[in-house]
Design a protein around this motif. Structure first.
Motif, mmCIF file in Angstrom:
data_model
loop_
_atom_site.group_PDB
_atom_site.id
_atom_site.type_symbol
_atom_site.label_atom_id
_atom_site.label_comp_id
_atom_site.label_asym_id
_atom_site.label_seq_id
_atom_site.Cartn_x
_atom_site.Cartn_y
_atom_site.Cartn_z
ATOM 1 N N ARG A 125 53.585 89.163 27.722
ATOM 2 C CA ARG A 125 52.758 88.011 27.292
ATOM 3 C C ARG A 125 51.772 87.707 28.406
ATOM 4 N N ASN A 126 50.496 87.902 28.113
ATOM 5 C CA ASN A 126 49.445 87.711 29.118
ATOM 6 C C ASN A 126 49.724 88.519 30.388
ATOM 7 N N PHE A 130 57.974 89.714 28.889
ATOM 8 C CA PHE A 130 58.394 88.681 27.939
ATOM 9 C C PHE A 130 59.745 89.009 27.326
ATOM 10 N N THR A 142 57.089 83.828 18.982
ATOM 11 C CA THR A 142 55.976 83.458 19.847
ATOM 12 C C THR A 142 56.198 82.018 20.302
ATOM 13 N N ASP A 150 47.319 83.148 23.516
ATOM 14 C CA ASP A 150 48.083 84.139 24.279
ATOM 15 C C ASP A 150 47.793 85.538 23.732
ATOM 16 N N TYR A 152 49.798 89.093 23.380
ATOM 17 C CA TYR A 152 51.066 89.814 23.479
ATOM 18 C C TYR A 152 50.801 91.305 23.330
#
Length: 199
Positions: A125-126, A130, A142, A150, A152
């Protein structure tokens, strides 16, 4: 793989020639045939032989029936094919925070490898780790996204039992969700000046 043999002999012997084919994989017989034409398909190597090329020994035996026999052996090196047509099914390009992402992996390989395929997932994530997972299916939620949203990344790696792998990657943009179902409780439709309104 199709093969064909042409051979010369005395005119009286040509009609009675017997032609036999034998194929061995890493020294183990796996296929036989007879006649001038022969076809076989290289398959998955036995477990434990590693991911290197497999040696197929192709032997043809020509017998004229009068005691004259000619034997010729050639070898073929066949390399393992990594998983093909690897894809991530169910990955949207856009989503909204709070939505669950449910994914399915697909891949193709030769019989013997298809059943032994392993699936590994890595989600960032970014750019930050994650979640991870293994198996054909992966689901993840999410979470709260900033106003800018964001990004992913979902990476799927499929590996066969010879150690060869194919990796694919997909992206999903997750947008912030504005507050919904706003209700102001206690708001009267009419009021008098100086009246206190409690909400």
């Amino acid at each position: 793989m199709p093969f064909h043999i042409e051979v010369d002999d005395a005119p009286g012997d040509l009609a009675s020639l017997r032609i036999d084919w034998n194929v061995a994989l890493n020294g183990v017989p796996i296929a036989t045939g007879a006649g001038p034409d022969f076809t076989f398909t290289p398959g998955d190597a036995p477990a434990g032989t590693g991911g290197g090329p497999d040696q197929y020994d192709l032997t043809v035996i020509v017998d004229d029936g009068d005691g004259g026999v000619t034997v010729e052996t050639k070898f073929i090196l066949v390399s393992n094919l990594p998983p093909q047509a690897v894809a991530i099914i169910g990955l949207p390009t856009d989503a909204t925070e709070g939505e669950a992402i449910n994914l399915v992996a697909t891949a193709q390989d030769v019989p013997g490898d298809q059943e032994a395929l392993t699936y590994e997932w890595v989600v960032t994530r970014n750019g930050e780790a994650f979640t991870t997972g293994s198996g054909v299916n992966l689901s993840f939620p999410t979470i709260d996204a900033p106003a800018s949203g964001d990004e992913y990344s979902v990476m799927l790696t499929v590996t066969d039992d010879d150690g060869d792998a194919t990796t694919v990657e997909g992206m999903v943009s997750v947008a912030n969700r504005a507050p919904e179902n706003l209700v102001i409780a206690g708001l009267p439709t009419t009021a008098l000046e100086g009246q206190t309104i409690d909400l």
